[in-house]
Design an enzyme around this catalytic site. Structure first.
Site, PDB file in Angstrom:
ATOM      1  N   ARG A  46      58.930 -11.547  87.736  1.00  0.00           N
ATOM      2  CA  ARG A  46      58.659 -10.139  88.060  1.00  0.00           C
ATOM      3  C   ARG A  46      58.326 -10.019  89.549  1.00  0.00           C
ATOM      4  O   ARG A  46      58.640  -9.034  90.202  1.00  0.00           O
ATOM      5  CB  ARG A  46      57.513  -9.588  87.197  1.00  0.00           C
ATOM      6  N   TYR A  98      67.949  16.009  92.552  1.00  0.00           N
ATOM      7  CA  TYR A  98      68.411  15.614  91.213  1.00  0.00           C
ATOM      8  C   TYR A  98      67.412  16.150  90.174  1.00  0.00           C
ATOM      9  O   TYR A  98      66.196  16.079  90.392  1.00  0.00           O
ATOM     10  CB  TYR A  98      68.537  14.083  91.155  1.00  0.00           C
ATOM     11  N   ASP A 170      66.304  10.879 100.061  1.00  0.00           N
ATOM     12  CA  ASP A 170      67.177  10.357  99.017  1.00  0.00           C
ATOM     13  C   ASP A 170      68.603  10.400  99.570  1.00  0.00           C
ATOM     14  O   ASP A 170      69.169  11.473  99.784  1.00  0.00           O
ATOM     15  CB  ASP A 170      67.040  11.210  97.746  1.00  0.00           C
ATOM     16  N   LYS A 195      74.809   4.679  91.572  1.00  0.00           N
ATOM     17  CA  LYS A 195      75.906   5.522  92.047  1.00  0.00           C
ATOM     18  C   LYS A 195      76.861   4.743  92.959  1.00  0.00           C
ATOM     19  O   LYS A 195      77.421   3.767  92.524  1.00  0.00           O
ATOM     20  CB  LYS A 195      75.295   6.760  92.714  1.00  0.00           C
TER      21      LYS A 195
END
Ligand code: P1T
Length: 377
Positions: A46, A98, A170, A195
């Site tokens: 992690r 978004y 963003d 994306k």
């Protein structure tokens, strides 16, 4: 180095054990320690994973940043940003982002004492006017999803600097190939790597990039402490994809320009929105702060009936959420990606029920144009 050289080489050294040219997928949850208190520097996956580190370095280089911090999704990265503020703080944010970003912040993070002002960031005065004593961050998305509104990044970083605020952009819609917000003075860049960076609609991921040591330290801490990390395989998929980002983006754009032009001239839609069209209200700003106009086109077909005709009859375009893959997708923002945004907010920004969003892929452009023609026949 040039963009493509960085994309293919940055962060990727041949594997020290075998010389493997391609970064391996390090599938391990933990690492053997030499003796108590003495490790290789890798202790638990992690916290440390070599495939993830390679991806972080790679995207940091493409964004002209110093540090990349990878997350399991774009929204996990969006969530991690809130570790830079605390209850009682205020954030000024683009009103069109978004829908999931709106849902996370306005409908969930508000419960933790954070306050958000949703403003039309195309006008910098709206940003300045929204700043309060407790404002800590300005968050913009440019171009926005799905209205393709632009925000002046140099202007935002100036306002942020003057008021001692963290600035975030963003950059999902442009990808680092067409826009580098850090170069305009922005502090932190956000990506949904799902994306264009992933590019093949087969992975969910997110990334934050910064040059700032303090923000990096905090975000790195929260990456481990909250644990929203991507799997090594997902990191490898994105790393594989960034190698072809430049060639894909060029083709996305060439197709999107032709597609927007066709739609505009056809008269099929009442309004076609693409930053590369001369009649886009911010075409000049687009030319200033972006190196291209991207692969996203939105169009308002006037009535829901006509929009439905397009959405339901396209054959090459697939009706689906998401964007940025090699295959063309089409979506109905009002009922899909932006369903969480209240109708009056959607109406204010022109996100009507007749708006259709096209993610123009890299298929043969004639087939994409003919697809719209046959859908509306
Ligand atoms: O889906 P995820 O990887 O969690 O990314 C969220 C996100 C963040 N920022 C922007 C600009 C986005 O477009 C997205 C995700 N968007 C879609 C799924 C969509 O269809 O618009």
């Amino acid at each position: 180095m040039g963009f493509s050289t960085d994309a293919i080489h940055s962060g990727q050294i041949p594997d020290p054990t075998t010389g493997a040219v391609i970064t391996p997928i390090y599938l391990t949850s933990t690492y053997a320690q030499y003796e108590l208190g003495k490790s290789t520097g890798y202790e638990y996956a992690r916290t440390h994973n070599l495939t993830r580190q390679a991806l972080e370095k790679n995207i940091a280089a493409l964004e002209k940043g110093k540090y990349g911090i990878a997350f399991a999704s774009g929204l996990a990265a969006t969530h991690a940003l809130m570790s830079l503020v605390k209850g009682g703080d205020h954030i000024v944010i683009s009103n069109n982002v978004y829908g999931g970003t709106y849902r996370l912040y306005e409908l969930n993070m508000k419960n933790y004492g954070l306050d958000f002002s949703w403003v039309d960031s195309t006008d910098l005065n709206n940003i300045e006017n929204a700043i309060q004593k407790n404002t800590k961050m300005i968050f913009v998305e440019t171009p926005t999803n799905p209205m393709l509104n632009l925000t002046d990044l140099a202007g935002i970083s100036k306002i942020a600097e003057k008021n001692n605020l963290i600035s975030v952009c963003d950059n999902t819609f442009m990808s680092p190939y067409f826009q580098n917000p850090l170069e305009w003075g922005i502090d932190i860049v956000l990506h949904s790597t799902t994306k264009y960076l992933g590019g093949h609609s087969d992975v969910i991921g997110g990334m934050l990039v910064t040059r700032n040591e303090k923000y990096h330290e905090r975000l790195r801490y929260i990456q481990n402490a909250a644990g929203g990390v991507p799997s090594p395989f997902d990191c490898w998929l994105v790393l594989r994809s960034t190698k072809t980002l430049a060639v894909r983006m060029k083709q996305h754009e060439e197709n999107a320009r032709a597609f927007a032009d066709f739609l505009n001239k056809s008269g099929y839609a009442e309004r076609v929105i693409y930053p590369g069209l001369k009649d886009h209200p911010q075409n000049k700003l687009a030319k200033k702060q972006m190196r291209g106009f991207g692969g996203m086109v939105s169009a308002d077909f006037g009535t829901l009936k006509k929009a439905k005709k397009v959405l339901n009859n396209l054959k090459v375009f697939t009706l689906a959420e998401s964007l940025g893959g090699v295959e063309s997708l089409v979506c109905h923002p009002a009922s899909m990606t932006h369903a969480s945004v209240p109708k009056d907010e959607r109406d204010k920004m022109g996100l009507t029920e007749s708006l259709v969003r096209f993610s123009v892929g890299i298929e043969d452009i004639e087939d994409l144009i003919n697809d719209v023609k046959q859908a509306l026949k």
